[in-house]
Design an enzyme around this catalytic site. Structure first.
Site, PDB file in Angstrom:
ATOM      1  N   ASP A 154      51.884 -98.542   1.120  1.00 39.09           N
ATOM      2  CA  ASP A 154      51.968 -98.715   2.570  1.00 39.09           C
ATOM      3  C   ASP A 154      53.185 -97.943   3.095  1.00 39.09           C
ATOM      4  O   ASP A 154      54.260 -97.940   2.489  1.00 39.09           O
ATOM      5  CB  ASP A 154      52.086-100.201   2.920  1.00 39.09           C
ATOM      6  CG  ASP A 154      51.777-100.459   4.380  1.00 39.09           C
ATOM      7  OD1 ASP A 154      50.735-101.076   4.665  1.00 39.09           O
ATOM      8  OD2 ASP A 154      52.584-100.055   5.249  1.00 39.09           O
ATOM      9  N   THR A 167      45.409-103.392  12.587  1.00 36.39           N
ATOM     10  CA  THR A 167      45.739-102.184  13.356  1.00 36.39           C
ATOM     11  C   THR A 167      44.916-100.982  12.926  1.00 36.39           C
ATOM     12  O   THR A 167      44.739-100.050  13.700  1.00 36.39           O
ATOM     13  CB  THR A 167      47.238-101.825  13.210  1.00 36.39           C
ATOM     14  OG1 THR A 167      47.544-101.653  11.829  1.00 36.39           O
ATOM     15  CG2 THR A 167      48.125-102.917  13.799  1.00 36.39           C
ATOM     16  N   HIS A 221      40.736-102.719   4.419  1.00 27.23           N
ATOM     17  CA  HIS A 221      41.819-102.518   3.461  1.00 27.23           C
ATOM     18  C   HIS A 221      42.335-103.857   2.987  1.00 27.23           C
ATOM     19  O   HIS A 221      42.364-104.833   3.741  1.00 27.23           O
ATOM     20  CB  HIS A 221      42.957-101.669   4.047  1.00 27.23           C
ATOM     21  CG  HIS A 221      43.488-102.138   5.363  1.00 27.23           C
ATOM     22  ND1 HIS A 221      42.827-101.940   6.553  1.00 27.23           N
ATOM     23  CD2 HIS A 221      44.628-102.810   5.685  1.00 27.23           C
ATOM     24  CE1 HIS A 221      43.531-102.457   7.547  1.00 27.23           C
ATOM     25  NE2 HIS A 221      44.629-102.998   7.040  1.00 27.23           N
TER      26      HIS A 221
HETATM   27  P1  5GP Z   1      46.767-103.807   9.238  1.00 29.94           P
HETATM   28  O1  5GP Z   1      47.830-104.059  10.262  1.00 29.94           O
HETATM   29  O2  5GP Z   1      45.560-103.125   9.858  1.00 29.94           O
HETATM   30  O3  5GP Z   1      46.373-105.024   8.438  1.00 29.94           O
HETATM   31  O4  5GP Z   1      47.389-102.838   8.166  1.00 29.94           O
HETATM   32  C1  5GP Z   1      47.536-101.475   8.357  1.00 29.94           C
HETATM   33  C2  5GP Z   1      48.608-101.035   7.427  1.00 29.94           C
HETATM   34  O5  5GP Z   1      48.549 -99.635   7.324  1.00 29.94           O
HETATM   35  C3  5GP Z   1      50.019-101.381   7.886  1.00 29.94           C
HETATM   36  O6  5GP Z   1      50.676-102.170   6.895  1.00 29.94           O
HETATM   37  C4  5GP Z   1      50.695-100.024   8.083  1.00 29.94           C
HETATM   38  O7  5GP Z   1      52.052-100.007   7.707  1.00 29.94           O
HETATM   39  C5  5GP Z   1      49.838 -99.126   7.201  1.00 29.94           C
HETATM   40  N1  5GP Z   1      49.802 -97.746   7.653  1.00 29.94           N
HETATM   41  C6  5GP Z   1      49.597 -97.304   8.927  1.00 29.94           C
HETATM   42  N2  5GP Z   1      49.590 -95.963   8.969  1.00 29.94           N
HETATM   43  C7  5GP Z   1      49.790 -95.542   7.691  1.00 29.94           C
HETATM   44  C8  5GP Z   1      49.885 -94.242   7.106  1.00 29.94           C
HETATM   45  O8  5GP Z   1      49.766 -93.200   7.753  1.00 29.94           O
HETATM   46  N3  5GP Z   1      50.090 -94.191   5.767  1.00 29.94           N
HETATM   47  C9  5GP Z   1      50.223 -95.324   5.002  1.00 29.94           C
HETATM   48  N4  5GP Z   1      50.450 -95.150   3.692  1.00 29.94           N
HETATM   49  N5  5GP Z   1      50.138 -96.554   5.536  1.00 29.94           N
HETATM   50  C10 5GP Z   1      49.918 -96.674   6.855  1.00 29.94           C
END
Ligand code: 5GP
Ligand code: ZN
Length: 140
Positions: free
Chosen positions: A57, A121, A126
């Protein structure tokens, strides 16, 4: 912004590759994680196979914070159905394998945020692997 020729060519090539992958592998053009799975956007991969990719992440919330995603676009937990459940299950089996490889023998948490109330987000399924410290017991 004006891109220099070299950059322009690589951008055109990336867009072309994206279009090809989109056609052949159901990649969504505007999905960040589809692009990471396809290698169009770089990430620090720790595991990959023909069905899924695991990468670190970008904003870790624990000493170990890895995301496991299917290569195929699924919008999130609410997009799992009888047809793709085996793929989601494979991602979970990979998450367990990655957690072991990362040395999380003291425990870890798997999280999949679904929808606005959960703070999702990125709308591509995932599984977060969180570990490497005592995690908060406030939620789940
Ligand atoms: P969510 O909030 O949808 O559960 O998790 C999305 C995750 O993706 C977040 O923890 C965020 O830090 C990660 N994330 C967002 N953009 C990127 C990126 O460009 N690369 C990586 N490796 N992680 C990302
Ligand atoms: Zn996607």
């Amino acid at each position: 912004m004006v891109l220099r020729n070299g950059h322009n060519r690589s951008l055109q090539s990336a867009v072309k590759n994206s279009a090809i992958l989109h056609k052949e592998c159901s990649i969504m053009e505007n999905c960040l994680f589809c692009k990471i799975a396809a290698g169009i956007i770089p990430s620090t991969r720790v595991y990959e196979d023909e069905l899924c990719v695991a990468f670190r992440d970008i904003a870790p919330q624990a000493p170990t914070h890895i995301l496991v995603i299917p290569r195929e676009h699924i919008s999130g937990m609410s997009g799992i159905n009888e047809e793709n459940a085996a793929l989601a299950g494979h991602c979970l089996a990979v998450a367990a394998k990655v957690a072991a490889a990362e040395g999380l023998e003291n425990g870890y948490r798997i999280v999949s945020n679904c929808g606005d109330d959960a703070g999702q987000t990125v709308h591509h399924l995932h599984f977060h692997i969180l570990g490497g410290k005592k995690l908060s017991l406030e939620m789940a």
